[in-house]
Design a protein around this motif. Sequence first.
Motif, PDB file in Angstrom:
ATOM      1  N   LEU A  61       0.803  -1.228   0.000  1.00 40.54           N
ATOM      2  CA  LEU A  61       0.000   0.000   0.000  1.00 40.54           C
ATOM      3  C   LEU A  61       0.833   1.273   0.000  1.00 40.54           C
ATOM      4  CD1 LEU A  61      -2.792  -0.961   2.569  1.00 40.54           C
ATOM      5  CD2 LEU A  61      -2.963  -0.910   0.065  1.00 40.54           C
ATOM      6  N   PHE A  62       1.919   1.285   0.763  1.00 42.48           N
ATOM      7  CA  PHE A  62       2.666   2.522   0.984  1.00 42.48           C
ATOM      8  C   PHE A  62       4.063   2.509   0.373  1.00 42.48           C
ATOM      9  CE2 PHE A  62      -0.188   1.809   4.660  1.00 42.48           C
ATOM     10  CZ  PHE A  62      -1.065   2.864   4.439  1.00 42.48           C
ATOM     11  N   GLY A  63       4.495   1.369  -0.142  1.00 44.97           N
ATOM     12  CA  GLY A  63       5.800   1.253  -0.766  1.00 44.97           C
ATOM     13  C   GLY A  63       6.889   0.960   0.247  1.00 44.97           C
ATOM     14  N   PRO A  64       8.000   0.495  -0.202  1.00 45.43           N
ATOM     15  CA  PRO A  64       8.339   0.073  -1.552  1.00 45.43           C
ATOM     16  C   PRO A  64       7.802  -1.326  -1.842  1.00 45.43           C
ATOM     17  CG  PRO A  64      10.266  -0.161  -0.161  1.00 45.43           C
ATOM     18  CD  PRO A  64       9.164   0.421   0.694  1.00 45.43           C
ATOM     19  N   GLN A  65       7.012  -1.438  -2.887  1.00 42.96           N
ATOM     20  CA  GLN A  65       6.342  -2.696  -3.225  1.00 42.96           C
ATOM     21  C   GLN A  65       7.320  -3.828  -3.540  1.00 42.96           C
ATOM     22  OE1 GLN A  65       5.520   0.278  -4.625  1.00 42.96           O
ATOM     23  NE2 GLN A  65       3.491   0.624  -3.767  1.00 42.96           N
ATOM     24  N   ILE A  66       8.483  -3.494  -4.064  1.00 42.88           N
ATOM     25  CA  ILE A  66       9.446  -4.518  -4.452  1.00 42.88           C
ATOM     26  C   ILE A  66       9.911  -5.360  -3.256  1.00 42.88           C
ATOM     27  CG2 ILE A  66      11.520  -3.094  -4.246  1.00 42.88           C
ATOM     28  CD1 ILE A  66      12.386  -4.420  -6.957  1.00 42.88           C
ATOM     29  N   PHE A  67       9.820  -4.786  -2.053  1.00 44.67           N
ATOM     30  CA  PHE A  67      10.243  -5.509  -0.861  1.00 44.67           C
ATOM     31  C   PHE A  67       9.126  -6.348  -0.226  1.00 44.67           C
ATOM     32  CE2 PHE A  67      13.795  -2.510  -0.895  1.00 44.67           C
ATOM     33  CZ  PHE A  67      14.840  -3.345  -0.530  1.00 44.67           C
ATOM     34  N   ALA A  68       7.895  -6.253  -0.714  1.00 42.49           N
ATOM     35  CA  ALA A  68       6.754  -6.932  -0.069  1.00 42.49           C
ATOM     36  C   ALA A  68       6.966  -8.435   0.140  1.00 42.49           C
ATOM     37  CB  ALA A  68       5.459  -6.655  -0.826  1.00 42.49           C
ATOM     38  N   PRO A  69       7.387  -9.203  -0.871  1.00 44.20           N
ATOM     39  CA  PRO A  69       7.582 -10.642  -0.618  1.00 44.20           C
ATOM     40  C   PRO A  69       8.692 -10.916   0.393  1.00 44.20           C
ATOM     41  CG  PRO A  69       7.766 -10.144  -2.980  1.00 44.20           C
ATOM     42  CD  PRO A  69       7.609  -8.852  -2.261  1.00 44.20           C
ATOM     43  N   TRP A  70       9.746 -10.115   0.333  1.00 44.52           N
ATOM     44  CA  TRP A  70      10.844 -10.264   1.278  1.00 44.52           C
ATOM     45  C   TRP A  70      10.381  -9.922   2.686  1.00 44.52           C
ATOM     46  CZ3 TRP A  70      15.313 -12.471  -0.167  1.00 44.52           C
ATOM     47  CH2 TRP A  70      15.576 -12.552  -1.538  1.00 44.52           C
ATOM     48  N   THR A  71       9.612  -8.856   2.798  1.00 45.15           N
ATOM     49  CA  THR A  71       9.093  -8.418   4.088  1.00 45.15           C
ATOM     50  C   THR A  71       8.198  -9.487   4.692  1.00 45.15           C
ATOM     51  OG1 THR A  71       9.279  -6.096   3.505  1.00 45.15           O
ATOM     52  CG2 THR A  71       7.688  -6.654   5.229  1.00 45.15           C
ATOM     53  N   LEU A  72       7.365 -10.114   3.876  1.00 47.03           N
ATOM     54  CA  LEU A  72       6.493 -11.188   4.360  1.00 47.03           C
ATOM     55  C   LEU A  72       7.312 -12.250   5.096  1.00 47.03           C
ATOM     56  CD1 LEU A  72       3.656 -12.567   4.393  1.00 47.03           C
ATOM     57  CD2 LEU A  72       4.337 -13.658   2.248  1.00 47.03           C
TER      58      LEU A  72
END
Length: 174
Positions: free
Chosen positions: A71-82
């Motif tokens: 939602l707020f970025g950075p979207q590229i890190f979303a899978p890593w963040t999960l």
Amino acid sequence: MNQNYTKTDKLTYIALLTAVSTLAVGFLRVPSPYGGIIHFGDSVIFITSIFFGPLAGAFVGGVGHSIANILFGPQIFAPWTLVIKAIMGLVVGIIAHRQTIASVRLWISFVCALAILLVGYFIAATVIFSTGGSAAAPVPLSFAISNSIQWIASVIATVALLPIVNKILRRNKL
């Protein structure tokens, strides 16, 4: 903490904490002078893991923070963040479930969370910023400094909030 709560109570708290985690990352953020942001979402992971256990902490961390990335970025890190935040929540919950501020296990869990945070995002940044098939681009030291400042802010917030959350949960017999 009294553990006489129903599954519905627990699921409701976990859902709310997931939303709070997302909002803490998305709205309670301060730009770091070293790049990145400082937010208090990790303190939500820590509190969830301490009071509700490792699986709840993993869910709140992984899902809440990855939704915030989307939602707020950075979207590229979303899978890593999960993955990174779920592991953080799991480890903190395994080590520090039901511990108090004075507990050595609580502080060990915080240090383990820092190690997971630094190693996880170092690997993520190295993979993301590497050039197509060649050697990985160096990840700047400022990235580690920014994540460490983020961790310090979350630990301070967690230590400040633990007695308050404990009192609320006891009053509600949760």
